[in-house]
Each structure stands twice: as structure tokens, then as C-alpha cells.
Design an enzyme around this catalytic site. Structure first.
Site, PDB file in Angstrom:
ATOM      1  N   GLU A  59       0.885   5.719   0.764  1.00 25.13           N
ATOM      2  CA  GLU A  59       0.249   6.983   1.114  1.00 25.13           C
ATOM      3  C   GLU A  59       0.989   8.049   0.312  1.00 25.13           C
ATOM      4  OE1 GLU A  59      -2.337   6.598   2.838  1.00 25.13           O
ATOM      5  OE2 GLU A  59      -1.933   4.667   3.805  1.00 25.13           O
TER       6      GLU A  59
ATOM      7  N   TYR B 294      -2.582   2.903  11.463  1.00 27.07           N
ATOM      8  CA  TYR B 294      -3.518   2.913  10.337  1.00 27.07           C
ATOM      9  C   TYR B 294      -2.835   2.384   9.080  1.00 27.07           C
ATOM     10  CZ  TYR B 294      -6.444   4.948   6.628  1.00 27.07           C
ATOM     11  OH  TYR B 294      -7.216   5.147   5.507  1.00 27.07           O
TER      12      TYR B 294
ATOM     13  N   ASP C 298       0.861  -1.180   0.000  1.00 29.36           N
ATOM     14  CA  ASP C 298       0.000   0.000   0.000  1.00 29.36           C
ATOM     15  C   ASP C 298       0.899   1.233   0.000  1.00 29.36           C
ATOM     16  OD1 ASP C 298      -2.469   1.348   0.001  1.00 29.36           O
ATOM     17  OD2 ASP C 298      -2.356   1.676   2.147  1.00 29.36           O
TER      18      ASP C 298
ATOM     19  N   ASP D  15      -3.498  -1.318   6.875  1.00 31.23           N
ATOM     20  CA  ASP D  15      -3.872  -1.324   5.465  1.00 31.23           C
ATOM     21  C   ASP D  15      -3.245  -2.491   4.711  1.00 31.23           C
ATOM     22  OD1 ASP D  15      -5.631   0.741   5.424  1.00 31.23           O
ATOM     23  OD2 ASP D  15      -4.301   2.201   4.500  1.00 31.23           O
TER      24      ASP D  15
ATOM     25  N   ASP E 115      -1.983   3.520  -6.525  1.00 31.65           N
ATOM     26  CA  ASP E 115      -0.790   2.907  -5.928  1.00 31.65           C
ATOM     27  C   ASP E 115       0.207   2.486  -7.000  1.00 31.65           C
ATOM     28  OD1 ASP E 115      -1.522   3.011  -3.152  1.00 31.65           O
ATOM     29  OD2 ASP E 115      -2.965   1.418  -3.546  1.00 31.65           O
TER      30      ASP E 115
END
Length: 375
Positions: A34, A156, A32, A160, A90
């Protein structure tokens, strides 16, 4: 209960090398990212999360650590299967940061769309559906470029990827049971290929506009040129499309075909900054479109409100609805409106149909051909 895990912060070449060595023999890799993308065209990677089971989640800080060949090998086609959710952005983030086309992948959002009538299920709801656990949502819109990240952000981010293999295992079993695993593999291969082709998307961006049928051939040629120019410029300048010129503004220029700066300034939505920096370029494209030979102009598009268009579109939508109901999936997973409209326009123009391929073709191609043959 979620698996127990330890978060490993990776911000040095040595730590990245150690992480890649730990992950080197993995059968799959949950991934994942961010990122930040408010003022740029290309996404700015803020965090990359990797998990391959066990008790370690690796959180890589792409702001301070450079990608090495070991990580590129993990993310590339010769590496393990990459598990992602809603992978589109992503894949773009990882290719931009890591300089490698990510493959092969299994996208859990796509997998779910092949198993249920919900075409686009969010990660939290997907996790709850398959595991019963409820994930926190508070950090969804966090500032991921800040340092240090808070404990809540780190937790968090780790969750994920920790839940991805649990969801994927359940989905894979269901896909195998229903004979649809090959469908997912085809879809995910297409997503990877589409990401690799993304830089060439400027040629076809104009097709996204819903009102193209309103344009005369010369206006349509101009709008094609304007969007092609804009796609190249936002990449070169690293700006969001709307910061340079929105689709609405470019469409208005195509409609008005201004011949000078004064006329350009009267076009709705055109800002003085655009005229100052790019006015001459825009006017040159108008002139080029005005002087195109008739043979070089694109064909006009049929209006979607004509009876012939509506009847054909309705017939194709009926085919999709029946098949989607039989499969218990959302109709848009089989074919979206733009796909159906393209088929109708091709049929009305008397040109060969671009029928769906792969598993969609097996389900729909013959029925589409028969439905259109009735008109």
C-alpha cells in the site's frame, strides 16, 4: 472460506529479522504493498504485506523499519517466487523502498489475461472467480499513511496476500494444461526487466503522444527534448509530471516554438510558475532545436489517416483479432495499437520491422510480415 491467519505487525528491526527467518525457506512469497503518490513522483511505501502460507501474515511498516539484507534476499532474484497481482506499481514501490530489483515473479492479473478474454481483471473479481469468496472493497482508497491503521484496514491488507496463492495454484494448473505457463514466465520476466529500465524511460516518453504525426521534424525534435528534460526534472524534484508540465503543455510549446518569455506566456496551459522557474531552460531548448542541422532532425511521421496507413493497420489488426479469437484471449494482450502503429510506420518508412519476439513472435511475426508484404 479463506484460510485462517494471524496478523503480525512488524515495526522494529528485531521483528523484521524474525519475520525474514520465518519466511526464509518458503517456496513462494505472496507480496502486496500500500502506498501514497499524490504529490510525489516516487511512491511512498505505507505498508508491505508478506505471506508464505501457514497462519502468519506479516504487515511491515516501512515508515519506521529499515530494510535489512535478509528481506532484500527474500525479494531479490535468489529468493522464492513472488506472487503479486497487477505488479507494476508494487515492483516500483518495493525497489524504491527496499533497494532491490524484485524477481522472479508471477503476476496473477497477467496470468488471467492469458487464460480468458479479459485483459485486466481486478483482484476482488479474480478471487471471486477462482474461489467463490467475495472480498471487502471499502478500504481500497484508505489513507494508508495514518497510524494506527484500523482493524478493517489491517484485515483488508492481509486478505490481499492470503488469497494470492489460492488463485495462483488454480491459474498455474490451467496454464500448464493449455501449454501457456512459459508465456507467463516470459511476460513476468519482461515486467521485472521493464521496472529495472524504468529510470531510463525518459528517452522514449515522447512516443506516448498520439498526435506526433502533426509535428514537423524540428518541432518533433523539440518535443523529444522537452519530454526528456521533464522526465529528468520530475525525478530530481520528486514531483508528479503534471505538477511540472503536462504532455499537453509540452506539445503546445513544441508546436509554437516560442522565442521569448512573452511568446512562451501565450502558449496555452503554460503557467507563470513554469515561466518563472524554468522559462530560460525551455527557451534554450527551443533555440537548440531551431539550430539543429537538417541531418540531425528526426524523420516526420506518417499521418494515421492516410489510406496507406489505414490499410496496413487494418491488415495487422485482422491478424491479431483472428489469433486472439483462436486463443480466446483479448487482442490487446497479443499486440496493442501502439505496437501495430509502429510496425506500420516502419513499413511505410522502408526500415526493418521490429517484429514481436518470444511467444508473441511465434504466433504473429510471420503473419505480420505476410500481411504487410501485400502492400
Amino acid at each position: 472460506m479463506p484460510p485462517s491467519f494471524e496478523m503480525r505487525w512488524v515495526e522494529t528491526p528485531a521483528a523484521l529479522a524474525e519475520a525474514c527467518e520465518t519466511l526464509a525457506d518458503a517456496d513462494w512469497l505472496a507480496v502486496d504493498t500500500e502506498f501514497h503518490r499524490e504529490s510525489t513522483f516516487f511512491p511512498i511505501a505505507a505498508l508491505v504485506q508478506l505471506y508464505a502460507g501457514g497462519d502468519e501474515v506479516f504487515l511491515i511498516d516501512p515508515q519506521v523499519v529499515a530494510v535489512d539484507s535478509a528481506l532484500q534476499a527474500l525479494l531479490g532474484a535468489d529468493g522464492p517466487l513472488k506472487l503479486l497481482h497487477a505488479s507494476g506499481e508494487d515492483l516500483e514501490v518495493l525497489e524504491s523502498w527496499a533497494g532491490v530489483a524484485v524477481a522472479p515473479i508471477a503476476d496473477t492479473q497477467v496470468a488471467q489475461s492469458l487464460l480468458s478474454p479479459q485483459a485486466s481483471l481486478g483482484y476482488q473479481r479474480l478471487v471471486e472467480h477462482w474461489t467463490g469468496d467475495v472480498l471487502p472493497k471499502e478500504e481500497t482508497r484508505s489513507d494508508w499513511l495514518q497510524r494506527p491503521l484500523s482493524d478493517a484496514q489491517l484485515q483488508y491488507a492481509a486478505l490481499d496476500v492470503v488469497y494470492l496463492p489460492l488463485v495462483w495454484q488454480a491459474q498455474r494448473d490451467a496454464l500448464v494444461q493449455q501449454g501457456r505457463l512459459a508465456w507467463l514466465e516470459e511476460e513476468c520476466a519482461r515486467l521485472c526487466e521493464a521496472n529495472r529500465r524504468n529510470r531510463d524511460a525518459d528517452e522514449q516518453w515522447y512516443r506516448r503522444h498520439r498526435q506526433l504525426w502533426r509535428l514537423e521534424p524540428r518541432q518533433l525534435a523539440l518535443y523529444q527534448a522537452l519530454t526528456r528534460w521533464r522526465e529528468g526534472e520530475v525525478r530530481r524534484r520528486d514531483l508528479p509530471r503534471g505538477w511540472l508540465a503536462s504532455d499537453k503543455v509540452l506539445f503546445a510549446i513544441a508546436v509554437e516554438m516560442p522565442r521569448n518569455r512573452h511568446q512562451l506566456a501565450t502558449v496555452e496551459g503554460v503557467r507563470p510558475k513554469l515561466i518563472k522557474h524554468d522559462g530560460d531552460t525551455l527557451l534554450a531548448m527551443v533555440q537548440a532545436a531551431m539550430h539543429l542541422d537538417d541531418e540531425a532532425l528526426p524523420a516526420p511521421l506518417p499521418p494515421p489517416h492516410s489510406s496507406a496507413f489505414k490499410a496496413r493497420l487494418k491488415a495487422l489488426k485482422s491478424v491479431v483479432s483472428r489469433e486472439a479469437e483462436r486463443l480466446d484471449i483479448a487482442p490487446e494482450v497479443l499486440a496493442n495499437r501502439r505496437d501495430l502503429e509502429a510496425l506500420v510506420m516502419a513499413d511505410l518508412d522502408g526500415v526493418p520491422l521490429s517484429l514481436p519476439q518470444g511467444w508473441r513472435g511465434t504466433l504473429l511475426a510471420e503473419a505480420f510480415t505476410q500481411a504487410l508484404a501485400e502492400y
